[in-house]
Scaffold this motif. Structure first.
Motif, PDB file in Angstrom:
ATOM      1  N   UNK A  67       0.866  -1.180   0.000  1.00 25.82           N
ATOM      2  CA  UNK A  67       0.000   0.000   0.000  1.00 25.82           C
ATOM      3  C   UNK A  67       0.899   1.226   0.000  1.00 25.82           C
ATOM      4  N   UNK A  68       0.833   2.018  -1.062  1.00 26.01           N
ATOM      5  CA  UNK A  68       1.685   3.210  -1.203  1.00 26.01           C
ATOM      6  C   UNK A  68       0.855   4.483  -1.160  1.00 26.01           C
ATOM      7  N   UNK A  69       1.324   5.422  -0.383  1.00 28.59           N
ATOM      8  CA  UNK A  69       0.740   6.760  -0.390  1.00 28.59           C
ATOM      9  C   UNK A  69       1.789   7.678  -0.986  1.00 28.59           C
ATOM     10  N   UNK A  70       1.520   8.179  -2.178  1.00 27.76           N
ATOM     11  CA  UNK A  70       2.481   9.015  -2.902  1.00 27.76           C
ATOM     12  C   UNK A  70       1.962  10.439  -3.015  1.00 27.76           C
ATOM     13  N   UNK A  71       2.672  11.356  -2.403  1.00 26.80           N
ATOM     14  CA  UNK A  71       2.286  12.765  -2.464  1.00 26.80           C
ATOM     15  C   UNK A  71       3.364  13.544  -3.203  1.00 26.80           C
ATOM     16  N   UNK A  72       2.969  14.502  -4.050  1.00 26.95           N
ATOM     17  CA  UNK A  72       3.974  15.301  -4.750  1.00 26.95           C
ATOM     18  C   UNK A  72       4.752  16.176  -3.767  1.00 26.95           C
ATOM     19  N   UNK A  73       5.915  16.609  -4.195  1.00 29.12           N
ATOM     20  CA  UNK A  73       6.762  17.506  -3.400  1.00 29.12           C
ATOM     21  C   UNK A  73       7.275  16.866  -2.109  1.00 29.12           C
ATOM     22  N   UNK A  74       7.326  15.546  -2.080  1.00 31.93           N
ATOM     23  CA  UNK A  74       7.975  14.866  -0.964  1.00 31.93           C
ATOM     24  C   UNK A  74       9.091  14.026  -1.551  1.00 31.93           C
ATOM     25  N   UNK A  75      10.085  13.748  -0.743  1.00 29.22           N
ATOM     26  CA  UNK A  75      11.223  12.994  -1.248  1.00 29.22           C
ATOM     27  C   UNK A  75      10.820  11.615  -1.722  1.00 29.22           C
ATOM     28  N   UNK A  76       9.962  11.009  -0.978  1.00 29.30           N
ATOM     29  CA  UNK A  76       9.442   9.711  -1.391  1.00 29.30           C
ATOM     30  C   UNK A  76       8.150   9.455  -0.650  1.00 29.30           C
ATOM     31  N   UNK A  77       7.381   8.549  -1.180  1.00 26.94           N
ATOM     32  CA  UNK A  77       6.103   8.230  -0.556  1.00 26.94           C
ATOM     33  C   UNK A  77       6.285   7.314   0.634  1.00 26.94           C
ATOM     34  N   UNK A  78       5.200   6.901   1.191  1.00 30.99           N
ATOM     35  CA  UNK A  78       5.198   5.987   2.309  1.00 30.99           C
ATOM     36  C   UNK A  78       4.612   4.675   1.829  1.00 30.99           C
ATOM     37  N   UNK A  79       5.233   3.572   2.193  1.00 34.22           N
ATOM     38  CA  UNK A  79       4.773   2.265   1.730  1.00 34.22           C
ATOM     39  C   UNK A  79       4.677   1.281   2.895  1.00 34.22           C
ATOM     40  N   UNK A  80       3.660   0.437   2.824  1.00 35.07           N
ATOM     41  CA  UNK A  80       3.438  -0.604   3.818  1.00 35.07           C
ATOM     42  C   UNK A  80       3.177  -1.914   3.085  1.00 35.07           C
ATOM     43  N   UNK A  81       3.592  -3.022   3.700  1.00 36.43           N
ATOM     44  CA  UNK A  81       3.341  -4.351   3.145  1.00 36.43           C
ATOM     45  C   UNK A  81       2.339  -5.106   4.004  1.00 36.43           C
ATOM     46  N   UNK A  82       1.528  -5.917   3.339  1.00 40.86           N
ATOM     47  CA  UNK A  82       0.654  -6.842   4.051  1.00 40.86           C
ATOM     48  C   UNK A  82       1.566  -7.825   4.784  1.00 40.86           C
ATOM     49  N   UNK A  83       1.223  -8.160   6.014  1.00 44.61           N
ATOM     50  CA  UNK A  83       2.056  -9.104   6.761  1.00 44.61           C
ATOM     51  C   UNK A  83       1.188 -10.047   7.593  1.00 44.61           C
ATOM     52  N   UNK A  84       1.689 -11.267   7.714  1.00 45.62           N
ATOM     53  CA  UNK A  84       1.055 -12.244   8.602  1.00 45.62           C
ATOM     54  C   UNK A  84       1.919 -12.490   9.829  1.00 45.62           C
ATOM     55  N   UNK A  85       3.110 -11.896   9.860  1.00 52.01           N
ATOM     56  CA  UNK A  85       4.019 -11.959  11.007  1.00 52.01           C
ATOM     57  C   UNK A  85       4.628 -10.566  11.162  1.00 52.01           C
ATOM     58  N   UNK A  86       4.273  -9.882  12.235  1.00 54.18           N
ATOM     59  CA  UNK A  86       4.698  -8.496  12.448  1.00 54.18           C
ATOM     60  C   UNK A  86       6.164  -8.368  12.887  1.00 54.18           C
ATOM     61  N   UNK A  87       6.855  -9.475  13.156  1.00 55.08           N
ATOM     62  CA  UNK A  87       8.202  -9.401  13.711  1.00 55.08           C
ATOM     63  C   UNK A  87       9.295  -9.847  12.748  1.00 55.08           C
ATOM     64  N   UNK A  88       8.936 -10.552  11.708  1.00 53.11           N
ATOM     65  CA  UNK A  88       9.926 -11.100  10.779  1.00 53.11           C
ATOM     66  C   UNK A  88      10.341 -10.023   9.777  1.00 53.11           C
TER      67      UNK A  88
END
Length: 141
Positions: A67-88
């Motif tokens: 899941x990517x949130x891309x906004x203009x005028x920022x160095x880079x967007x924010x990205x998250x991955x689906x996970x079934x294990x929050x620690x690995x």
């Protein structure tokens, strides 16, 4: 609200109804992944911002989402991955040197819930799965 769909090699940035997307997605088979194994759903916002839900399929029942949130005028967007294990923190090659978190693959049932939630509220990460910031993972150098 329009969500543009790029689905493997079947559609390219088309505004398709959710019902059509989930119908096509649920009928994908391993042979459909021969040429390409990914795609995305894109919600365009004002002033060039976009929220994109990418997917990579290792098999029709092993689907990883980003899941990517891309906004203009920022160095880079924010990205998250689906996970079934929050620690690995480990990653794996999902095909063609496309690395994803090892525990990011979900079933087709969960994938359909993620897609449905994204189409209904793209500004919110779908609640059908846990999400981990991309910076958390140990990516190949």
């Amino acid at each position: 609200m329009l969500i543009y769909t790029t689905l493997l090699d079947q559609t390219y940035q088309e505004a398709i109804a959710l019902e059509t997307v989930t119908d096509v997605f649920s009928r994908l088979r391993q042979k459909d992944l021969q040429e390409t194994n990914g795609g995305y759903f894109e919600y365009l916002m004002d002033e060039g911002a976009a929220i994109v839900l990418f997917f990579i399929m290792r098999t029709p029942d092993e689907i990883s989402f980003r899941y990517d949130y891309n906004a203009p005028d920022t160095r880079r967007g924010t990205a998250w991955y689906s996970v079934t294990d929050m620690h690995d923190r480990t990653t794996t090659d999902a095909g063609d040197e496309q690395y994803v978190p090892t525990h990011s693959f979900v079933s087709m049932t969960t994938a359909l819930a993620i897609i449905t939630q994204f189409f209904r509220r793209p500004e919110e990460k779908p609640a059908a799965v846990n999400w981990q910031d991309a910076e958390f993972f140990d990516w190949p150098g």
